[in-house]
Design a protein around this motif. Sequence first.
Motif, short mmCIF file in Angstrom:
data_model
loop_
_atom_site.label_atom_id
_atom_site.label_comp_id
_atom_site.label_asym_id
_atom_site.label_seq_id
_atom_site.Cartn_x
_atom_site.Cartn_y
_atom_site.Cartn_z
N ASP A 124 -75.01 -96.16 24.60
CA ASP A 124 -73.64 -95.84 25.17
C ASP A 124 -73.76 -94.48 26.23
O ASP A 124 -72.66 -94.35 27.12
CB ASP A 124 -72.63 -95.41 24.00
CG ASP A 124 -72.36 -96.62 22.86
OD1 ASP A 124 -72.30 -97.64 23.34
OD2 ASP A 124 -72.75 -96.35 21.73
N ASP A 125 -74.66 -93.91 26.10
CA ASP A 125 -74.70 -92.77 27.05
C ASP A 125 -76.04 -92.53 27.64
O ASP A 125 -76.79 -91.75 27.21
CB ASP A 125 -74.42 -91.56 26.20
CG ASP A 125 -74.07 -90.27 27.11
OD1 ASP A 125 -74.24 -90.49 28.34
OD2 ASP A 125 -73.59 -89.14 26.56
N PRO A 126 -76.31 -93.12 28.50
CA PRO A 126 -77.87 -93.04 29.12
C PRO A 126 -77.97 -91.81 29.70
O PRO A 126 -79.15 -91.28 30.11
CB PRO A 126 -77.95 -94.14 30.34
CG PRO A 126 -76.60 -94.58 30.73
CD PRO A 126 -75.77 -94.26 29.28
N ARG B 191 -85.30 -91.82 41.67
CA ARG B 191 -84.00 -91.08 41.64
C ARG B 191 -83.21 -91.88 40.84
O ARG B 191 -82.22 -91.53 40.14
CB ARG B 191 -83.27 -90.98 43.15
CG ARG B 191 -82.03 -90.33 43.13
CD ARG B 191 -81.48 -90.31 44.43
NE ARG B 191 -81.28 -91.66 44.96
CZ ARG B 191 -80.18 -92.55 44.51
NH1 ARG B 191 -79.18 -91.77 43.61
NH2 ARG B 191 -79.80 -93.58 45.05
N THR B 192 -83.35 -93.41 40.84
CA THR B 192 -82.43 -94.04 40.07
C THR B 192 -83.28 -94.61 38.82
O THR B 192 -82.78 -95.77 38.22
CB THR B 192 -82.40 -95.28 40.77
OG1 THR B 192 -83.58 -96.19 41.25
CG2 THR B 192 -81.39 -95.04 42.03
N CYS C 49 -86.08 -96.15 31.29
CA CYS C 49 -86.79 -96.42 32.42
C CYS C 49 -88.60 -96.86 32.03
O CYS C 49 -88.99 -97.77 32.24
CB CYS C 49 -86.79 -95.56 33.54
SG CYS C 49 -88.25 -95.61 34.79
N ARG C 50 -88.87 -95.88 31.08
CA ARG C 50 -90.16 -96.07 30.57
C ARG C 50 -90.33 -97.26 29.80
O ARG C 50 -91.28 -97.95 29.85
CB ARG C 50 -90.41 -94.91 29.58
CG ARG C 50 -92.05 -94.87 29.22
CD ARG C 50 -92.93 -94.97 30.43
NE ARG C 50 -94.36 -95.20 29.85
CZ ARG C 50 -95.25 -95.64 30.63
NH1 ARG C 50 -95.16 -96.17 31.98
NH2 ARG C 50 -96.65 -95.69 30.29
N LEU C 51 -89.18 -97.65 28.92
CA LEU C 51 -89.18 -98.87 28.25
C LEU C 51 -89.24 -100.17 29.09
O LEU C 51 -89.91 -100.94 28.76
CB LEU C 51 -88.03 -98.97 27.39
CG LEU C 51 -87.72 -100.14 26.42
CD1 LEU C 51 -89.15 -100.30 25.39
CD2 LEU C 51 -86.30 -100.02 25.79
N ASP C 52 -88.33 -100.11 30.07
CA ASP C 52 -88.67 -101.26 31.08
C ASP C 52 -90.11 -101.10 31.78
O ASP C 52 -90.55 -102.35 31.69
CB ASP C 52 -87.66 -100.79 32.24
CG ASP C 52 -86.16 -101.19 32.06
OD1 ASP C 52 -85.86 -101.79 30.83
OD2 ASP C 52 -85.23 -100.75 32.77
N GLU C 53 -90.64 -100.35 32.06
CA GLU C 53 -92.12 -100.41 32.47
C GLU C 53 -92.88 -100.97 31.60
O GLU C 53 -93.73 -101.81 31.97
CB GLU C 53 -92.35 -98.82 32.72
CG GLU C 53 -91.54 -98.13 34.02
CD GLU C 53 -92.28 -96.87 34.49
OE1 GLU C 53 -92.22 -96.44 35.53
OE2 GLU C 53 -92.90 -96.10 33.51
N VAL C 54 -92.84 -100.59 30.48
CA VAL C 54 -93.63 -101.10 29.38
C VAL C 54 -93.48 -102.63 29.02
O VAL C 54 -94.44 -103.55 28.96
CB VAL C 54 -93.71 -100.15 28.14
CG1 VAL C 54 -94.61 -101.01 26.91
CG2 VAL C 54 -94.16 -98.94 28.38
N SER C 55 -91.99 -103.00 29.00
CA SER C 55 -91.58 -104.11 28.63
C SER C 55 -92.03 -105.24 29.66
O SER C 55 -92.36 -106.23 29.46
CB SER C 55 -90.24 -104.18 28.30
OG SER C 55 -89.86 -103.46 27.07
#
Length: 398
Positions: A21-23, A291-292, A222-228
Motif C-alpha cells: 500500500d505504501d512503497p 532513481r526509479t 526492487c531487491r525482490l524483483d532482482e532476486v525473483s
Amino acid sequence: MIGYLFQCELALLELAERSWDDPAAEVRMEVLDDIEFLHGSGTPAELLQSKHRSEAGQLSETGKDFWRSVASWIDALKKIGNPGVESMPLLRLVTTQVAAEGTFYYLLRRGPGRDVSAALARMEEVAAADGPKTTAEERKLYLELSPSQRYQFVDALVISDGSPVMSDLDSSLARAMGIRVNQQDAVLDQIKGWWYRVAVQLLERKDPARQRASVSAQELLCRLDEVSDQFAGENLPITEELRRLTAAEIDAYHDDLVVKQMRWIGLKDRAIATYLRDYHHARAQRSEWLRTFKITEEGLADYEQRLWDEWDHIFVDLTDDLDDESEEADKRSVGKNVLSKTMDKVADEPARLGSTTVGWVGRGTMHSLADRADPDEGPGWHPDFSSLCRNRANEQEK
C-alpha cells in the motif's frame, strides 16, 4: 540472541507488508525504538517494540516487557517534542505471547473489540497497584503523565499479540512478499542475506561511511524483483534513446580517463566517438534504473563485477606474451584487441541474471569502469595501463 534476530526479521516482515500500500514507507532500527516507520517525514509514524518468547504463554499485565516498553515510548515521545493528537505516532507492541480476554492488552488489539476507555481504566488500576517492584519505576513514569496525556498515549497503543515465533517467520515473509512456494527457500536466502547487510548499516553508529538512515519499501521491492527475476527472466526497461552525440558532448569528455584509455591504444576520433556514445547513454540508463528503483546499488555492483571479470580473463590471456622489451606498436595492437574482445563479451552480459540487456549498456558500463580504473586492478586496454594511470594521477596532483 533469538530476540535480536526476531527484531531484525520482524522489521523486514513489517516493511514487506507495508510495501503493498505504501512503497514510500521507510524503516529504521534502534534510533527512538526497536523499529520505527517513517512516512514522508523525519517524525516516525510508528514506534514498534518487538518481544519474542519461544514459549508463548499469556501476557502479564504487570510484566516487564510491557511496562519497560511504556517507559521507552514515553522517553521517545519526549525526544520528538511530545506530539499532539494530530501527529502522535502509533505505539505498537508486537509479541509472540497472547493477550488473555479481560486484560487491557485484549482491549487494545485491533478490531471491533477495541475499547480505549476500558483499557485506560484497567491500565491505571494496574499502574497504581503496590507491586511488583520490578516495574514500579516504569508504572510511576506512566502515572506522572497528565490525564489527557495518558488517554492520548493509550489511544495510540496497539497490541499485536500471537506473532509467529522466529522459526515460523519464513512463511509469513514469503506471503508478505508474494514469493511462490517452489521458490521460497532460494529467494528468501538471498533477500535475507541482503537484509542482514542492510541491518548492520542501520545499526552502525561509529563510522558514518558505513551507516544508513533508513530503508524504503521501494528498495525492498526492487531487491525482490532482482532476486525473483533470476527465476522469471524479466528484463530491465530500456528508456534511453540511442543517438549520436554532439561535438560539444564529445568534447566534454576530452580530459576524462575513459578517453585517455582509448588514446593510449591509438584509437582515432571516429572510434572514440562511437564508444563514447555507449558510455554516455549507459550512464544515463543506469542512473534511471537506480532513481526509479529498477535495480539496487548492490545489484549494479554485482553486474559491474561480472563485467570486470570478463575483462580480466581477456586481458590476462592477450597480454601474457608481452614483456618489457615489447614494442609500443605491438602493445597498442594488443590493447585494441583487448578492447574489441571485451566489448564483444560484455555486450551479451545481462544487467540482471536470467534476463537480457541491449549490448550498448554492457559496453558503456565497461567504459564507466575504465573511467574510474584502479591502477592495480583495472580495467584498462593498454598492457601498461597501470603505470599510465599512475603517471596521469601524478600529473594531475602537480
